[in-house]
Scaffold this motif. Structure first.
Motif, PDB file in Angstrom:
ATOM      1  N   ILE A 160       0.875  -1.168   0.000  1.00 48.19           N
ATOM      2  CA  ILE A 160       0.000   0.000   0.000  1.00 48.19           C
ATOM      3  C   ILE A 160       0.915   1.221   0.000  1.00 48.19           C
ATOM      4  CG2 ILE A 160      -1.855   1.243   1.156  1.00 48.19           C
ATOM      5  CD1 ILE A 160      -2.704  -1.355   2.472  1.00 48.19           C
ATOM      6  N   LEU A 297      -9.090  -4.239   1.501  1.00 47.45           N
ATOM      7  CA  LEU A 297      -8.505  -4.591   0.205  1.00 47.45           C
ATOM      8  C   LEU A 297      -7.893  -5.988   0.189  1.00 47.45           C
ATOM      9  CD1 LEU A 297      -6.736  -1.182  -0.517  1.00 47.45           C
ATOM     10  CD2 LEU A 297      -8.945  -1.958  -1.374  1.00 47.45           C
ATOM     11  N   GLN A 300      -7.501  -7.875  -3.130  1.00 44.70           N
ATOM     12  CA  GLN A 300      -6.512  -7.327  -4.063  1.00 44.70           C
ATOM     13  C   GLN A 300      -5.083  -7.553  -3.578  1.00 44.70           C
ATOM     14  OE1 GLN A 300      -9.095  -3.396  -4.495  1.00 44.70           O
ATOM     15  NE2 GLN A 300      -7.277  -3.270  -5.757  1.00 44.70           N
ATOM     16  N   LYS A 330      -1.717  -7.342  -5.714  1.00 43.15           N
ATOM     17  CA  LYS A 330      -1.618  -6.078  -6.450  1.00 43.15           C
ATOM     18  C   LYS A 330      -1.278  -4.933  -5.499  1.00 43.15           C
ATOM     19  CE  LYS A 330      -4.418  -2.867  -9.198  1.00 43.15           C
ATOM     20  NZ  LYS A 330      -5.795  -2.528  -9.642  1.00 43.15           N
ATOM     21  N   VAL A 332      -1.484  -1.188  -4.206  1.00 40.78           N
ATOM     22  CA  VAL A 332      -2.545  -0.183  -4.225  1.00 40.78           C
ATOM     23  C   VAL A 332      -1.936   1.167  -3.873  1.00 40.78           C
ATOM     24  CG1 VAL A 332      -4.726   0.577  -3.222  1.00 40.78           C
ATOM     25  CG2 VAL A 332      -4.309  -1.866  -3.586  1.00 40.78           C
ATOM     26  N   ASN A 556      -8.419   6.186  -3.819  1.00 41.97           N
ATOM     27  CA  ASN A 556      -7.602   5.365  -4.708  1.00 41.97           C
ATOM     28  C   ASN A 556      -6.992   6.248  -5.789  1.00 41.97           C
ATOM     29  OD1 ASN A 556      -6.571   3.499  -6.584  1.00 41.97           O
ATOM     30  ND2 ASN A 556      -8.164   2.000  -6.116  1.00 41.97           N
TER      31      ASN A 556
END
Length: 666
Positions: A160, A297, A300, A330, A332, A556
């Motif tokens: 993150i 999240l 993700q 992923k 973020v 985001n």
């Protein structure tokens, strides 16, 4: 004639007897065996095994091994293919028949070709064909002494990041503290006691770890993970003989408490989690998001673990049967500016409160703070029960996420009421009331209830003065002039009782019940049942600098910037009018936010002090509020609330925040 019939019947009977007594062929026997295999009827397959095969494995072992292998490897869509030849070959007492196997496993497809050996044997009274089974029938490479390895390959969790790419939650390292028993020396008892104290463990826990069956004098015995940043603790620990460390992988939260509520942390998965997440690829050793965006999240960030199924030969060599590559989570990227986040959090240190900062033009959330926070590194590495209890019993409630909640806004509500009144036409820039008393009620129908003002200025109070002095009576009368329907509709245009899609779940602001003139009057100056969250509050001031439109907050970084939540809810003229009045709230010596004035730096805003009490006349808990922005450079609106505090304290802290920004050239 009778003789002819007798001969025909005799021939037919002989043919029938001959057909019944025909021995099955190996092809027919193996076809039966394959059908049972495809149906995974391992119990019924065992009688087909040759005498030597049965001698090498019991029926219970045979059935158990197949079941275990197929269950552990999650074998599905099993297809054993054997094509029985159209023309049967002649066999004496041995036959070799080719077959192929296909199946899906947890790691992907497995296929192989093999030959089945069948032997003609007499078992019991009958002679028949039997399968000379061995472990290669499970997998051709699997020898009798070999083992099947099922290995999870951990996916890397996504990071993150803030808007500039700074890591807010990253895959880093931690320090694994442990002891080497044989090196503890003559001070062993004292050392264990000191280590227990420093790591907040019991002596019994350490002794239990050291008494495990695998432990030897020269082996490292892990005790607890600690943050690599805790240099003081490390110095004390590793000064003792026999206390050692290892570097291990761990989730890191570089900015600690400042982002603890927004980012959250990860922790070990539980049995209940595994039940709820069945089929999503989790194992008992996984870590999972426990709070904040780590939890929100999770899908993700977690990625997909890989799986490797292999055969480990007796000599140590490894043969891979199937492999599914790990798919990393992923990353973020947020709109958060970590410097702004840290600076706002620092201003709230020692207090319970919340703050937000947004760009009113792009909608980017630059900061979203709840204070006090906690150390997410400590949580993910394993907080002690003692420390957990201290945090839980802290009167400032460090585990409470305040930015996701709604609170009574007090007078920061007044610019919104102003905008609703101006747009409805029920309020004009020059609307004034003669206000000469400290308390006011409309008439006798209100009973003993009165609206209290905190300004000492008396006389003819117009809109500008009402905002500068924050006059409750003025805005109560404005709301009564609008009426409940106009006022409520206006608040809904400002986003009350609505919450656009946002990355982090936040409670929407509420109007509450307005069922009387008293509740209408109170709501106008931010009391009554009005509730606002800190993010919405900052966004609600965006029309005053954004040509009258309410910006949609985003978190985001991939989300489109400049989206409007509500378009044209305030005319450009009224937006400019309110903007100029809020500037005077700071610049006017009598303004409630005058102490926020900064030399050579324009600032506009509105203060608020909300009081939470059960009945009029009693002293309730206060919430201090301040919303501030630069009216000439609309790139950030800051909203802050502090519990058990008036607006004076919060104004000073927001001013200090802006001064720090100015000094750093931001």
């Amino acid at each position: 004639m009778k003789r002819i019939i007798f001969i025909i019947v005799s021939v037919l009977m002989a043919a029938i007897i001959s057909g019944c007594s025909k021995e099955p062929t190996p092809e027919e026997r193996f076809s039966q065996y394959v059908k049972l295999w495809n149906d995974q009827k391992f119990n019924e397959m065992y009688p087909f095994l040759s005498a030597d095969a049965k001698a090498s494995i019991t029926k219970e072992e045979f059935v158990s091994r197949y079941n275990k292998v197929y269950q552990d490897l999650e074998i599905d869509k099993l297809a054993i293919d054997y094509q029985q030849p159209q023309e049967e070959k002649k066999h004496e007492d041995y036959a070799e028949l080719p077959f192929s196997a296909k199946m899906e496993s947890a790691a992907g497809p497995i296929e192989f070709d093999h030959n089945a050996t069948l032997l003609k044997e007499k078992q019991g009274e009958d002679s028949n064909w039997y399968v000379a089974w061995n472990t290669t029938y499970i997998f051709p490479e699997l020898g009798a002494g070999d083992k099947i390895s099922y290995k999870n390959v951990q996916a890397m969790r996504g990071n993150i990041l803030d808007r500039a790419g700074n890591g807010l939650a990253i895959n880093g390292t931690a320090v694994q503290v442990g002891v080497v028993p044989g090196e503890l020396g003559v001070q062993k008892v004292q050392t264990i006691a000191k280590v227990a104290q420093l790591l907040d463990l019991s002596v019994e826990q350490i002794n239990k770890a050291m008494s495990a069956s695998w432990v030897k004098d020269d082996l490292f015995v892990p005790l607890k993970k600690i943050s690599k940043e805790d240099k003081g603790l490390q110095e004390k620990l590793f000064a003792m003989e026999g206390v050692k460390s290892q570097t291990v992988g761990a989730r890191e939260y570089p900015y600690g408490a400042a982002l603890s509520h927004l980012i959250g942390y990860i922790g070990p998965i539980t049995a209940d989690d595994l039940k709820q997440l069945d089929g999503k690829g989790y194992t008992a050793t996984d870590l999972i998001g426990r709070r904040g965006l780590e939890q929100v999240l999770e899908d993700q960030l977690k990625g997909t673990n890989g799986i490797k199924i292999s055969i480990v030969k007796e000599n140590g060599t490894v043969k891979t049967l199937a492999e599914k590559q790990a798919k990393n989570g992923k990353d973020v990227k947020l709109t958060i500016d970590v410097v702004t986040q840290q600076q706002l959090y620092d201003q709230l240190k020692g207090k319970a409160g919340t703050a937000s900062a947004i760009n009113p033009v792009t909608g980017e959330t630059l900061a979203l703070v709840s204070a006090p926070g906690f150390d997410p590194n400590e949580m993910t590495l394993g907080i002690s029960q003692t420390k957990q209890k201290i945090l839980e019993e802290d009167p400032l409630k460090p585990f409470l996420n305040r930015f996701k909640l709604t609170y009574v806004p007090g007078s920061v509500m007044k610019p919104i009421t102003t905008a609703v009144g101006l747009e409805s036409g029920k309020l004009q820039a020059d609307t004034a009331f003669e206000i000469t008393e400290k308390q006011w009620s409309k008439d006798a129908s209100w009973g003993g209830y009165k609206v209290t003002r905190y300004s000492n200025v008396i006389g003819n109070i117009n809109l500008e003065k009402a905002l500068i002095y924050s006059d409750n009576i003025y805005f109560a009368r404005v709301a009564l002039g609008m009426g409940q329907e106009i006022f409520t509709d206006g608040l809904k245009k400002f986003g009350f009782e609505d919450q656009p899609e946002y990355l982090y779940p936040i409670e929407p602001s509420q109007i509450g019940k307005i069922d009387s003139e008293i509740s209408l009057a109170d709501s106008a100056y931010g009391q009554g049942q009005i509730q606002m969250n800190i993010l919405h509050l900052a966004a609600a001031y965006s029309p005053f600098v954004n040509k009258g439109s309410l910006i949609k907050p985003i978190l985001n970084d991939e989300e489109e910037q400049g989206q409007l939540w509500k378009q044209g809810i305030v005319s450009p003229e009224n937006a400019q009018l309110i903007n100029s009045m809020l500037t005077k709230v700071v610049t006017d010596p009598n303004g409630t936010a005058h102490r926020a004035q900064i030399a050579n730096y324009p600032l506009a805003g509105k203060t608020g002090t909300a009081e939470i009490k059960q009945t009029q006349g009693e002293k309730g808990k206060e919430l201090g509020w301040f919303v501030a922005y630069n009216p000439e450079e609309a790139n950030m609106i800051v909203a802050m609330m502090i519990e058990d505090s008036g607006s004076t304290d919060v104004v000073s802290r927001v001013k200090a925040f802006y001064e720090l920004k100015i000094a750093s050239g931001q």
